[in-house]
Design a protein around this motif. Structure first.
Motif, PDB file in Angstrom:
ATOM      1  N   SER A  67       1.047  -0.750   0.201  1.00  0.00           N
ATOM      2  CA  SER A  67      -0.261  -0.004   0.296  1.00  0.00           C
ATOM      3  C   SER A  67       0.808   1.090   0.425  1.00  0.00           C
ATOM      4  N   ASP A  68       2.103   1.266   0.396  1.00  0.00           N
ATOM      5  CA  ASP A  68       2.861   2.600   0.325  1.00  0.00           C
ATOM      6  C   ASP A  68       3.735   2.674  -0.717  1.00  0.00           C
ATOM      7  N   GLN A  69       3.611   1.557  -1.831  1.00  0.00           N
ATOM      8  CA  GLN A  69       3.934   1.780  -3.438  1.00  0.00           C
ATOM      9  C   GLN A  69       2.970   3.024  -4.306  1.00  0.00           C
ATOM     10  N   ALA A  70       3.904   3.807  -5.273  1.00  0.00           N
ATOM     11  CA  ALA A  70       3.603   4.442  -5.171  1.00  0.00           C
ATOM     12  C   ALA A  70       3.996   4.181  -7.117  1.00  0.00           C
ATOM     13  N   GLN A  71       2.922   4.231  -7.537  1.00  0.00           N
ATOM     14  CA  GLN A  71       2.006   3.542  -8.661  1.00  0.00           C
ATOM     15  C   GLN A  71       2.550   4.754  -9.936  1.00  0.00           C
ATOM     16  N   SER A  72       2.679   3.657 -11.405  1.00  0.00           N
ATOM     17  CA  SER A  72       3.560   5.297 -12.044  1.00  0.00           C
ATOM     18  C   SER A  72       2.221   5.653 -12.542  1.00  0.00           C
ATOM     19  N   THR A  73       2.213   6.797 -13.428  1.00  0.00           N
ATOM     20  CA  THR A  73       0.851   7.377 -13.211  1.00  0.00           C
ATOM     21  C   THR A  73       0.038   6.598 -14.773  1.00  0.00           C
ATOM     22  N   ALA A 121      -0.660  13.282  -9.716  1.00  0.00           N
ATOM     23  CA  ALA A 121      -0.857  12.312 -10.934  1.00  0.00           C
ATOM     24  C   ALA A 121      -0.257  11.119 -10.096  1.00  0.00           C
ATOM     25  N   THR A 122       0.425  10.822  -9.810  1.00  0.00           N
ATOM     26  CA  THR A 122       1.233   9.575  -9.204  1.00  0.00           C
ATOM     27  C   THR A 122       0.713   8.883  -8.156  1.00  0.00           C
ATOM     28  N   THR A 123      -0.213   9.675  -6.712  1.00  0.00           N
ATOM     29  CA  THR A 123      -0.909   9.136  -5.721  1.00  0.00           C
ATOM     30  C   THR A 123      -2.548   8.949  -6.359  1.00  0.00           C
ATOM     31  N   TRP A 124      -2.744   9.861  -7.858  1.00  0.00           N
ATOM     32  CA  TRP A 124      -4.061   9.878  -8.431  1.00  0.00           C
ATOM     33  C   TRP A 124      -3.683   9.322  -9.673  1.00  0.00           C
ATOM     34  N   ALA A 166      -3.492   5.431  -5.807  1.00  0.00           N
ATOM     35  CA  ALA A 166      -2.384   4.614  -5.620  1.00  0.00           C
ATOM     36  C   ALA A 166      -2.387   3.765  -4.357  1.00  0.00           C
ATOM     37  N   LYS A 167      -2.940   4.006  -3.072  1.00  0.00           N
ATOM     38  CA  LYS A 167      -3.225   2.727  -2.231  1.00  0.00           C
ATOM     39  C   LYS A 167      -4.761   2.014  -2.382  1.00  0.00           C
ATOM     40  N   ASP A 168      -5.386   1.881  -3.299  1.00  0.00           N
ATOM     41  CA  ASP A 168      -6.179   0.764  -3.161  1.00  0.00           C
ATOM     42  C   ASP A 168      -5.566  -0.283  -4.268  1.00  0.00           C
ATOM     43  N   THR A 169      -4.889  -1.088  -2.875  1.00  0.00           N
ATOM     44  CA  THR A 169      -4.421  -2.431  -4.066  1.00  0.00           C
ATOM     45  C   THR A 169      -5.354  -3.493  -4.808  1.00  0.00           C
ATOM     46  N   ASP A 173     -11.285  -2.205  -2.368  1.00  0.00           N
ATOM     47  CA  ASP A 173     -10.902  -1.098  -1.718  1.00  0.00           C
ATOM     48  C   ASP A 173     -11.301   0.594  -2.172  1.00  0.00           C
ATOM     49  N   ILE A 174     -11.689   1.700  -1.036  1.00  0.00           N
ATOM     50  CA  ILE A 174     -11.750   2.601  -1.228  1.00  0.00           C
ATOM     51  C   ILE A 174     -11.199   3.456  -0.526  1.00  0.00           C
ATOM     52  N   LYS A 175      -9.990   3.281   0.142  1.00  0.00           N
ATOM     53  CA  LYS A 175      -9.138   4.376   1.077  1.00  0.00           C
ATOM     54  C   LYS A 175      -9.037   5.723   0.247  1.00  0.00           C
TER      55      LYS A 175
END
Length: 333
Positions: A67-73, A121-124, A166-169, A173-175
């Motif tokens: 959940s702490d891993q940033a996701q690609s945009t 845009a990295t977080t979302w 990004a933290k919806d894995t 999930d609806i964090k």
């Protein structure tokens, strides 16, 4: 709005009329903010995810890290969108893998515009427009796209740009719900998901405990009156037929305002289904600032105690709920 509701008063000076023309515009040919509440969705069992997607198309978007891993945009295609009937939030729009789609209050839907770039845009991560198809029972006309500053195409629903969190894995999930008071899960029409369960899930460093609110002015379906305007608390909005819109004036003053409080100014970006041409703030003679739709002063009713009440409808033959264009509902023509 039909011409019969236009005030015939032309006693204002030419300069005053010019000012009002600039502020309020002409009603003929006016356009309204897109009403995204009309599409129907299938009835689902509570806590289930609808749709025929296998989940492979959205797997890249769901991510496989912690959940702490940033996701690609650059997210994978959403595939066939699905509708999740959440016990807590009502109908929530997801991708084919069951990952929640979100909307951002600082964006706009008319015209569609995205304001989430860079680290945001990295977080979302923006949901790509390519490869996305409507869920069963959802109006495919609500799906569109908007060009981002980097040239990519982002999916829009009801005009609103769509994002992942990004933290919806995993599916369900609806964090991201309610974070910073500006991020909300999308319903199948692009509106904010229901707030049955109160505030959305929190996250370290984010205002996850803030209350989730609907748009400042929006429309809802009333069983008797049809589409009516309500404020952010779900309270019915009314107009007074003794007021005039051209030029704007009010006949509700002093004790009248105890029963019919004015609607305070609401930013046009905090509206859904509302006529935006002629959407302006009225500086009343008593120095109170009042929101108008198409130059029509807006009120609520003190005897409406709960969201959904319409106790002010037809009072005195002069007070009426309105539709998104400001037209009085049920008034004699």
């Amino acid at each position: 709005m039909k011409t019969s509701w236009r005030s015939a008063s032309l006693v204002a000076t030419a300069a005053a009329v010019l000012v009002l023309t600039t502020a309020c515009g002409q009603e003929q040919g006016s356009t309204s903010s897109q009403n995204v509440g009309a599409a129907s969705t299938p009835t689902l069992g509570a806590g289930t995810i609808a749709g025929t997607g296998t989940g492979t198309a959205g797997a890249g978007a769901a991510g496989s890290g912690t959940s702490d891993q940033a996701q690609s945009t650059t997210a994978a295609a959403a595939g066939q969108l699905t509708v999740w009937n959440s016990d807590e939030y009502g109908k929530v729009l997801t991708d084919s893998a069951g990952r929640t789609l979100y909307r951002f209050d600082k964006d706009s839907f008319e015209p569609p515009k995205t304001t989430c770039e860079g680290e945001c845009a990295t977080t979302w991560p923006p949901v790509p427009a390519s490869g996305a198809t409507a869920a069963q029972g959802v109006d495919k006309a609500l799906l569109g796209e908007v060009s981002r500053p980097d040239g990519t195409k982002q999916l829009t629903v009801g005009g609103w740009p769509m994002y992942y969190f990004a933290k919806d894995t995993k599916a369900g999930d609806i964090k991201g719900q309610g974070l910073k008071g500006t991020w909300f899960a999308s319903d199948p029409n692009g509106k904010k998901a229901s707030t049955k369960g109160g505030s959305g899930g929190g996250d370290a460093g984010d205002a996850g405990g803030e209350a989730v609110e609907q748009a400042g002015l929006t429309t809802r379906k009333d069983a008797k009156l049809g589409e009516i305007v309500v404020d952010k608390n779900g309270m019915t909005v009314y107009r007074f037929l003794k007021d005039t819109q051209w030029p704007m004036s009010t006949k509700c003053t002093d004790a009248c305002l105890d029963k019919w409080p004015v609607v305070a100014p609401v930013d046009k970006n905090d509206t859904e289904g509302i006529l935006l041409k002629g959407y302006t703030v009225f500086d009343r003679p008593d120095s109170i600032k009042q929101q108008t739709i198409n130059c029509i002063p807006l009120y609520t009713f003190a005897n409406d105690k709960s969201p959904g009440d319409t106790n002010g409808q037809g009072v005195g033959g002069t007070w009426f709920a309105i539709n998104g264009d400001g037209e009085p509902i049920g008034a004699d023509k």
